[in-house]
Design a protein around this motif. Sequence first.
Motif, PDB file in Angstrom:
ATOM      1  N   UNK A  78       0.833  -1.203   0.000  1.00  0.00           N
ATOM      2  CA  UNK A  78       0.000   0.000   0.000  1.00  0.00           C
ATOM      3  C   UNK A  78       0.868   1.253   0.000  1.00  0.00           C
ATOM      4  N   UNK A  79       0.262   2.326  -0.476  1.00  0.00           N
ATOM      5  CA  UNK A  79       0.867   3.646  -0.343  1.00  0.00           C
ATOM      6  C   UNK A  79      -0.246   4.613   0.009  1.00  0.00           C
ATOM      7  N   UNK A  80      -0.246   5.057   1.253  1.00  0.00           N
ATOM      8  CA  UNK A  80      -1.208   6.055   1.701  1.00  0.00           C
ATOM      9  C   UNK A  80      -0.629   7.433   1.403  1.00  0.00           C
ATOM     10  N   UNK A  81      -1.357   8.203   0.623  1.00  0.00           N
ATOM     11  CA  UNK A  81      -0.867   9.517   0.212  1.00  0.00           C
ATOM     12  C   UNK A  81      -1.801  10.590   0.748  1.00  0.00           C
ATOM     13  N   UNK A  82      -1.285  11.422   1.612  1.00  0.00           N
ATOM     14  CA  UNK A  82      -2.055  12.516   2.204  1.00  0.00           C
ATOM     15  C   UNK A  82      -1.476  13.856   1.785  1.00  0.00           C
ATOM     16  N   UNK A  83      -2.250  14.888   1.972  1.00  0.00           N
ATOM     17  CA  UNK A  83      -1.809  16.254   1.645  1.00  0.00           C
ATOM     18  C   UNK A  83      -1.214  16.302   0.240  1.00  0.00           C
ATOM     19  N   UNK A  84      -1.932  15.758  -0.693  1.00  0.00           N
ATOM     20  CA  UNK A  84      -1.419  15.673  -2.058  1.00  0.00           C
ATOM     21  C   UNK A  84      -1.241  17.053  -2.675  1.00  0.00           C
ATOM     22  N   UNK A  85      -0.219  17.153  -3.511  1.00  0.00           N
ATOM     23  CA  UNK A  85       0.111  18.410  -4.190  1.00  0.00           C
ATOM     24  C   UNK A  85       0.066  18.174  -5.700  1.00  0.00           C
ATOM     25  N   UNK A  86      -0.133  19.228  -6.471  1.00  0.00           N
ATOM     26  CA  UNK A  86      -0.130  19.064  -7.931  1.00  0.00           C
ATOM     27  C   UNK A  86       1.148  18.397  -8.449  1.00  0.00           C
ATOM     28  N   UNK A  87       2.262  18.647  -7.800  1.00  0.00           N
ATOM     29  CA  UNK A  87       3.525  18.050  -8.239  1.00  0.00           C
ATOM     30  C   UNK A  87       3.607  16.551  -7.958  1.00  0.00           C
ATOM     31  N   UNK A 108      16.108   2.298  -8.993  1.00  0.00           N
ATOM     32  CA  UNK A 108      15.232   1.489  -9.844  1.00  0.00           C
ATOM     33  C   UNK A 108      15.844   0.161 -10.247  1.00  0.00           C
ATOM     34  N   UNK A 109      17.126   0.162 -10.546  1.00  0.00           N
ATOM     35  CA  UNK A 109      17.779  -1.044 -11.044  1.00  0.00           C
ATOM     36  C   UNK A 109      17.861  -2.142  -9.997  1.00  0.00           C
ATOM     37  N   UNK A 110      17.532  -1.820  -8.773  1.00  0.00           N
ATOM     38  CA  UNK A 110      17.542  -2.818  -7.693  1.00  0.00           C
ATOM     39  C   UNK A 110      16.238  -3.596  -7.634  1.00  0.00           C
ATOM     40  N   UNK A 111      15.291  -3.304  -8.534  1.00  0.00           N
ATOM     41  CA  UNK A 111      13.984  -3.948  -8.531  1.00  0.00           C
ATOM     42  C   UNK A 111      13.796  -4.731  -9.811  1.00  0.00           C
ATOM     43  N   UNK A 112      13.282  -5.937  -9.648  1.00  0.00           N
ATOM     44  CA  UNK A 112      13.199  -6.860 -10.787  1.00  0.00           C
ATOM     45  C   UNK A 112      11.815  -6.904 -11.420  1.00  0.00           C
ATOM     46  N   UNK A 113      10.769  -6.830 -10.614  1.00  0.00           N
ATOM     47  CA  UNK A 113       9.412  -6.968 -11.119  1.00  0.00           C
ATOM     48  C   UNK A 113       8.660  -5.645 -10.990  1.00  0.00           C
ATOM     49  N   UNK A 114       7.860  -5.354 -12.014  1.00  0.00           N
ATOM     50  CA  UNK A 114       7.163  -4.073 -12.071  1.00  0.00           C
ATOM     51  C   UNK A 114       5.704  -4.275 -12.472  1.00  0.00           C
ATOM     52  N   UNK A 115       4.846  -3.407 -11.919  1.00  0.00           N
ATOM     53  CA  UNK A 115       3.462  -3.384 -12.336  1.00  0.00           C
ATOM     54  C   UNK A 115       3.279  -2.456 -13.519  1.00  0.00           C
ATOM     55  N   UNK A 116       2.038  -2.343 -13.981  1.00  0.00           N
ATOM     56  CA  UNK A 116       1.727  -1.516 -15.146  1.00  0.00           C
ATOM     57  C   UNK A 116       1.459  -0.062 -14.804  1.00  0.00           C
ATOM     58  N   UNK A 117       1.241   0.213 -13.532  1.00  0.00           N
ATOM     59  CA  UNK A 117       1.060   1.584 -13.104  1.00  0.00           C
ATOM     60  C   UNK A 117      -0.391   1.993 -12.904  1.00  0.00           C
ATOM     61  N   UNK A 118      -0.576   3.005 -12.071  1.00  0.00           N
ATOM     62  CA  UNK A 118      -1.888   3.605 -11.850  1.00  0.00           C
ATOM     63  C   UNK A 118      -1.698   5.116 -11.811  1.00  0.00           C
ATOM     64  N   UNK A 119      -2.582   5.828 -12.499  1.00  0.00           N
ATOM     65  CA  UNK A 119      -2.423   7.268 -12.654  1.00  0.00           C
ATOM     66  C   UNK A 119      -2.978   8.029 -11.454  1.00  0.00           C
ATOM     67  N   UNK A 120      -2.205   8.985 -10.990  1.00  0.00           N
ATOM     68  CA  UNK A 120      -2.633   9.898  -9.935  1.00  0.00           C
ATOM     69  C   UNK A 120      -2.559  11.315 -10.489  1.00  0.00           C
ATOM     70  N   UNK A 121      -3.658  12.020 -10.411  1.00  0.00           N
ATOM     71  CA  UNK A 121      -3.711  13.394 -10.896  1.00  0.00           C
ATOM     72  C   UNK A 121      -4.224  14.288  -9.775  1.00  0.00           C
ATOM     73  N   UNK A 122      -3.436  15.308  -9.450  1.00  0.00           N
ATOM     74  CA  UNK A 122      -3.787  16.230  -8.376  1.00  0.00           C
ATOM     75  C   UNK A 122      -3.971  17.617  -8.974  1.00  0.00           C
ATOM     76  N   UNK A 123      -5.144  18.175  -8.803  1.00  0.00           N
ATOM     77  CA  UNK A 123      -5.441  19.495  -9.359  1.00  0.00           C
ATOM     78  C   UNK A 123      -5.360  20.550  -8.263  1.00  0.00           C
ATOM     79  N   UNK A 124      -5.003  21.756  -8.698  1.00  0.00           N
ATOM     80  CA  UNK A 124      -4.847  22.845  -7.719  1.00  0.00           C
ATOM     81  C   UNK A 124      -6.145  23.580  -7.497  1.00  0.00           C
TER      82      UNK A 124
END
Length: 124
Positions: A78-87, A108-124
């Motif tokens: 998990x990654x709990x993300x609070x106080x999100x910023x546009x950046x 990065x090169x220390x990791x062998x397996x990767x997921x496809x990703x999930x998009x996070x968009x933070x608006x101001x």
Amino acid sequence: QVQLVESGGGSVQAGGSLRLSCVVSGYTGNYRMGWFRQAPGKEREGVAVIARYGSTRYADSVKGRFTISKDSAKNTLYLQMNSLKPEDTAMYYCAAADTTSWVTTLVMTEYKYWGQGTQVTVSS
């Protein structure tokens, strides 16, 4: 076959929160796992890592706002993300290393397996 599947991304306003999940299949154990992100036009960067014994490391840009955790019974990161910023807007990737070392690294090169990703968009 090892698979990492992220979920939980979305669009939020600045100051909001999101919790990303990464379900791992075909791979169990106290392996180092991490979250990385890549914004348009930028290189992929490490965000947070959790290693054996629960040791963690965070990028300076997210310290105090993001929390990485792992549920071994569910084989989920998990990654709990609070106080999100546009950046914080980026594609977020889950990654797993093939070592049970307690050493935390956001390289990065220390990791062998990767997921496809999930998009996070933070608006101001």
